[in-house]
Motif scaffolding. Structure first.
Motif, PDB file in Angstrom:
ATOM      1  N   VAL A 172      58.766  31.240   9.687  1.00 58.63           N
ATOM      2  CA  VAL A 172      58.153  32.542   9.413  1.00 58.63           C
ATOM      3  C   VAL A 172      57.282  32.489   8.164  1.00 58.63           C
ATOM      4  CG1 VAL A 172      58.613  34.936   8.781  1.00 58.63           C
ATOM      5  CG2 VAL A 172      59.903  33.880  10.625  1.00 58.63           C
ATOM      6  N   LEU A 173      57.847  32.029   7.040  1.00 57.35           N
ATOM      7  CA  LEU A 173      57.074  31.963   5.795  1.00 57.35           C
ATOM      8  C   LEU A 173      55.886  30.998   5.894  1.00 57.35           C
ATOM      9  CD1 LEU A 173      59.680  32.137   2.872  1.00 57.35           C
ATOM     10  CD2 LEU A 173      58.241  33.936   3.811  1.00 57.35           C
ATOM     11  N   PRO A 174      56.058  29.783   6.433  1.00 56.81           N
ATOM     12  CA  PRO A 174      54.883  28.914   6.603  1.00 56.81           C
ATOM     13  C   PRO A 174      53.799  29.547   7.476  1.00 56.81           C
ATOM     14  CG  PRO A 174      56.887  27.654   6.878  1.00 56.81           C
ATOM     15  CD  PRO A 174      57.310  29.079   6.781  1.00 56.81           C
ATOM     16  N   ALA A 175      54.204  30.248   8.531  1.00 53.38           N
ATOM     17  CA  ALA A 175      53.221  30.879   9.415  1.00 53.38           C
ATOM     18  C   ALA A 175      52.468  31.991   8.690  1.00 53.38           C
ATOM     19  CB  ALA A 175      53.915  31.433  10.660  1.00 53.38           C
ATOM     20  N   ILE A 176      53.171  32.778   7.872  1.00 54.11           N
ATOM     21  CA  ILE A 176      52.509  33.832   7.107  1.00 54.11           C
ATOM     22  C   ILE A 176      51.537  33.230   6.097  1.00 54.11           C
ATOM     23  CG2 ILE A 176      52.883  35.700   5.444  1.00 54.11           C
ATOM     24  CD1 ILE A 176      55.519  36.286   6.834  1.00 54.11           C
ATOM     25  N   ALA A 177      51.954  32.133   5.440  1.00 54.21           N
ATOM     26  CA  ALA A 177      51.064  31.459   4.482  1.00 54.21           C
ATOM     27  C   ALA A 177      49.807  30.945   5.166  1.00 54.21           C
ATOM     28  CB  ALA A 177      51.817  30.309   3.809  1.00 54.21           C
ATOM     29  N   LEU A 178      49.955  30.422   6.380  1.00 53.98           N
ATOM     30  CA  LEU A 178      48.782  29.960   7.139  1.00 53.98           C
ATOM     31  C   LEU A 178      47.909  31.126   7.597  1.00 53.98           C
ATOM     32  CD1 LEU A 178      49.910  27.090   9.561  1.00 53.98           C
ATOM     33  CD2 LEU A 178      48.082  27.013   7.865  1.00 53.98           C
ATOM     34  N   VAL A 238      50.470  23.314   4.164  1.00 52.28           N
ATOM     35  CA  VAL A 238      51.622  24.206   4.311  1.00 52.28           C
ATOM     36  C   VAL A 238      52.876  23.414   4.695  1.00 52.28           C
ATOM     37  CG1 VAL A 238      52.560  26.121   5.658  1.00 52.28           C
ATOM     38  CG2 VAL A 238      50.205  26.200   4.845  1.00 52.28           C
ATOM     39  N   GLU A 239      52.748  22.463   5.597  1.00 53.04           N
ATOM     40  CA  GLU A 239      53.910  21.665   5.981  1.00 53.04           C
ATOM     41  C   GLU A 239      54.433  20.845   4.800  1.00 53.04           C
ATOM     42  OE1 GLU A 239      53.026  20.986  10.755  1.00 53.04           O
ATOM     43  OE2 GLU A 239      53.265  19.274   9.417  1.00 53.04           O
ATOM     44  N   THR A 240      53.533  20.399   3.929  1.00 50.52           N
ATOM     45  CA  THR A 240      53.960  19.653   2.744  1.00 50.52           C
ATOM     46  C   THR A 240      54.724  20.553   1.783  1.00 50.52           C
ATOM     47  OG1 THR A 240      52.047  18.174   2.945  1.00 50.52           O
ATOM     48  CG2 THR A 240      53.177  18.217   0.838  1.00 50.52           C
ATOM     49  N   VAL A 241      54.224  21.783   1.561  1.00 50.80           N
ATOM     50  CA  VAL A 241      54.882  22.711   0.636  1.00 50.80           C
ATOM     51  C   VAL A 241      56.278  23.078   1.129  1.00 50.80           C
ATOM     52  CG1 VAL A 241      54.788  25.021  -0.372  1.00 50.80           C
ATOM     53  CG2 VAL A 241      52.711  23.637  -0.263  1.00 50.80           C
ATOM     54  N   PHE A 242      56.410  23.325   2.424  1.00 46.25           N
ATOM     55  CA  PHE A 242      57.692  23.762   2.977  1.00 46.25           C
ATOM     56  C   PHE A 242      58.545  22.608   3.510  1.00 46.25           C
ATOM     57  CE2 PHE A 242      55.196  27.655   3.099  1.00 46.25           C
ATOM     58  CZ  PHE A 242      56.117  28.617   2.717  1.00 46.25           C
ATOM     59  N   SER A 243      58.093  21.371   3.292  1.00 47.15           N
ATOM     60  CA  SER A 243      58.841  20.176   3.748  1.00 47.15           C
ATOM     61  C   SER A 243      59.170  20.252   5.233  1.00 47.15           C
ATOM     62  CB  SER A 243      60.130  20.006   2.933  1.00 47.15           C
ATOM     63  OG  SER A 243      59.829  19.817   1.574  1.00 47.15           O
ATOM     64  N   LEU A 244      58.172  20.605   6.042  1.00 47.41           N
ATOM     65  CA  LEU A 244      58.377  20.698   7.488  1.00 47.41           C
ATOM     66  C   LEU A 244      58.110  19.338   8.136  1.00 47.41           C
ATOM     67  CD1 LEU A 244      56.590  24.086   8.249  1.00 47.41           C
ATOM     68  CD2 LEU A 244      59.041  23.668   8.140  1.00 47.41           C
ATOM     69  N   PRO A 245      58.976  18.893   9.028  1.00 49.10           N
ATOM     70  CA  PRO A 245      58.777  17.595   9.695  1.00 49.10           C
ATOM     71  C   PRO A 245      57.790  17.703  10.855  1.00 49.10           C
ATOM     72  CG  PRO A 245      60.828  18.572  10.445  1.00 49.10           C
ATOM     73  CD  PRO A 245      60.262  19.512   9.410  1.00 49.10           C
ATOM     74  N   GLY A 246      56.542  18.047  10.549  1.00 45.82           N
ATOM     75  CA  GLY A 246      55.529  18.226  11.582  1.00 45.82           C
ATOM     76  C   GLY A 246      54.427  17.191  11.479  1.00 45.82           C
ATOM     77  N   LEU A 247      53.373  17.393  12.253  1.00 48.70           N
ATOM     78  CA  LEU A 247      52.271  16.433  12.280  1.00 48.70           C
ATOM     79  C   LEU A 247      51.458  16.457  10.988  1.00 48.70           C
ATOM     80  CD1 LEU A 247      50.932  16.835  15.933  1.00 48.70           C
ATOM     81  CD2 LEU A 247      52.609  15.219  15.041  1.00 48.70           C
ATOM     82  N   GLY A 248      51.387  17.623  10.332  1.00 46.87           N
ATOM     83  CA  GLY A 248      50.628  17.705   9.089  1.00 46.87           C
ATOM     84  C   GLY A 248      51.228  16.839   8.002  1.00 46.87           C
ATOM     85  N   SER A 249      52.528  16.963   7.796  1.00 42.85           N
ATOM     86  CA  SER A 249      53.192  16.122   6.796  1.00 42.85           C
ATOM     87  C   SER A 249      53.178  14.653   7.227  1.00 42.85           C
ATOM     88  CB  SER A 249      54.624  16.602   6.579  1.00 42.85           C
ATOM     89  OG  SER A 249      55.362  16.580   7.792  1.00 42.85           O
ATOM     90  N   LEU A 250      53.252  14.398   8.534  1.00 42.96           N
ATOM     91  CA  LEU A 250      53.174  13.023   9.028  1.00 42.96           C
ATOM     92  C   LEU A 250      51.820  12.405   8.697  1.00 42.96           C
ATOM     93  CD1 LEU A 250      54.330  10.651  10.701  1.00 42.96           C
ATOM     94  CD2 LEU A 250      53.380  11.758  12.737  1.00 42.96           C
ATOM     95  N   LEU A 251      50.745  13.163   8.876  1.00 38.83           N
ATOM     96  CA  LEU A 251      49.412  12.658   8.551  1.00 38.83           C
ATOM     97  C   LEU A 251      49.281  12.394   7.054  1.00 38.83           C
ATOM     98  CD1 LEU A 251      46.543  11.962   9.398  1.00 38.83           C
ATOM     99  CD2 LEU A 251      45.956  14.380   9.232  1.00 38.83           C
ATOM    100  N   GLN A 252      49.813  13.294   6.231  1.00 36.71           N
ATOM    101  CA  GLN A 252      49.755  13.107   4.783  1.00 36.71           C
ATOM    102  C   GLN A 252      50.494  11.827   4.368  1.00 36.71           C
ATOM    103  OE1 GLN A 252      52.599  13.837   2.555  1.00 36.71           O
ATOM    104  NE2 GLN A 252      51.454  13.411   0.692  1.00 36.71           N
ATOM    105  N   ILE A 261      51.588  26.569  14.563  1.00 41.81           N
ATOM    106  CA  ILE A 261      50.199  26.971  14.796  1.00 41.81           C
ATOM    107  C   ILE A 261      50.143  28.244  15.642  1.00 41.81           C
ATOM    108  CG2 ILE A 261      48.075  26.309  16.000  1.00 41.81           C
ATOM    109  CD1 ILE A 261      48.629  23.423  15.115  1.00 41.81           C
ATOM    110  N   LEU A 262      50.916  28.275  16.724  1.00 38.82           N
ATOM    111  CA  LEU A 262      50.904  29.448  17.602  1.00 38.82           C
ATOM    112  C   LEU A 262      51.443  30.688  16.895  1.00 38.82           C
ATOM    113  CD1 LEU A 262      52.085  27.888  20.996  1.00 38.82           C
ATOM    114  CD2 LEU A 262      49.759  28.490  20.289  1.00 38.82           C
ATOM    115  N   LEU A 263      52.495  30.521  16.094  1.00 36.59           N
ATOM    116  CA  LEU A 263      53.068  31.657  15.369  1.00 36.59           C
ATOM    117  C   LEU A 263      52.090  32.180  14.323  1.00 36.59           C
ATOM    118  CD1 LEU A 263      55.534  33.460  14.977  1.00 36.59           C
ATOM    119  CD2 LEU A 263      56.454  31.758  13.389  1.00 36.59           C
ATOM    120  N   ALA A 264      51.446  31.270  13.587  1.00 35.39           N
ATOM    121  CA  ALA A 264      50.462  31.683  12.581  1.00 35.39           C
ATOM    122  C   ALA A 264      49.264  32.377  13.236  1.00 35.39           C
ATOM    123  CB  ALA A 264      49.996  30.464  11.783  1.00 35.39           C
ATOM    124  N   PHE A 265      48.817  31.842  14.379  1.00 37.91           N
ATOM    125  CA  PHE A 265      47.686  32.464  15.073  1.00 37.91           C
ATOM    126  C   PHE A 265      48.058  33.847  15.585  1.00 37.91           C
ATOM    127  CE2 PHE A 265      45.287  33.185  19.043  1.00 37.91           C
ATOM    128  CZ  PHE A 265      44.005  33.213  18.520  1.00 37.91           C
TER     129      PHE A 265
END
Length: 250
Positions: free
Chosen positions: A115-121, A189-203, A38-42
């Motif tokens: 980097v790529l997930p942050a740019i996509a966001l 974005v976390e789902t697309v990039f398979s990131l183990p974050g809160l977004g994919s956890l919620l999904q 989130i901070l990197l994307a912002f």
């Protein structure tokens, strides 16, 4: 519900039905990567969008303005998952610079994976911030204060500085709005990039009907948005002396 809320205030969100672990532990293990994303994307959105918005407003009707508007139109019209897939295809397959998926092994490796997930966001969110910045600066450039400054013979750089100072509050408001949007957009974005974050956890929690995790994440997201909104409102006291004078007077 009140039993759960009372325990949640003390940090006890119950136990995950799917993972059979305390919800606070499950969230704590994934919180770092989501906050970093989130901070990197912002940061990417703010560093690129705000200068582009100011440049577009200062050169209204010129080629740079048209180019900035075209970039913002692309960012607004393209969904984040489409931008994510395009970035993966170009920078992870055609030109294999960045990793395809995962959160890395920590430190700089994790930043490189984000980097790529942050740019996509940041693409779609930055387009919104750029349009808000352009509108705010344009309004101030056409305001009475800048017109009076021009009539007194002040240079263009001085009048633009005056306009930018007056536009700081709407720009800050837009930045806060963008930050809250980023929090909600991490799921895709976390789902697309398979990131183990809160977004994919919620999904996954919604998919498997893991209610304790869904409740805790919903409360956490709502609290984060509330804190951001309060901080944006408090920043007005720093940015605008008129607000400080009014508060001190009252």
């Amino acid at each position: 519900y009140f039993d759960w809320l009372g325990a949640a205030i003390q940090g006890d969100f119950g136990e995950s039905i799917r993972l059979q672990q305390p919800v606070s532990t499950v969230i704590g293990d994934r919180l770092g990567i989501t906050v970093t994303l989130i901070l990197l994307a912002f940061l990417i959105a703010a560093v690129t969008a705000i200068p582009l918005g100011i440049l577009s407003a200062a050169n209204e009707g010129k080629m740079s303005d048209s180019l900035s508007n075209a970039i913002s139109l692309f960012g607004l019209s393209a969904p984040s998952f489409a931008i994510a897939i395009l970035l993966l295809y170009v920078f992870a397959m055609l030109v294999p610079i960045f990793p395809v998926y995962g959160g890395g092994s920590g430190g700089l490796d994790t930043l490189w994976h984000l980097v790529l997930p942050a740019i996509a966001l940041a693409a779609g969110i930055g387009a919104i911030l750029m349009r808000l910045t352009r509108a705010a600066v344009l309004r101030e450039l056409q305001g009475d204060a800048v017109t009076f400054a021009r009539a007194r013979g002040l240079s263009a750089s001085v009048t633009r500085t005056l306009a930018l100072r007056s536009a700081l509050i709407p720009i800050t408001t837009g930045a806060g709005l963008v930050l809250t949007f980023i929090i909600g957009s991490t799921i895709i974005v976390e789902t697309v990039f398979s990131l183990p974050g809160l977004g994919s956890l919620l999904q996954q929690a919604v998919f498997f009907k893991d209610l304790p995790v869904v409740q805790a994440l919903t409360l956490l997201i709502a609290a984060a948005i509330a804190v951001i909104t309060i901080l944006v409102d408090l920043s007005y006291l720093i940015l605008d002396p008129r607000v400080r004078a009014k508060e001190l007077g009252s």
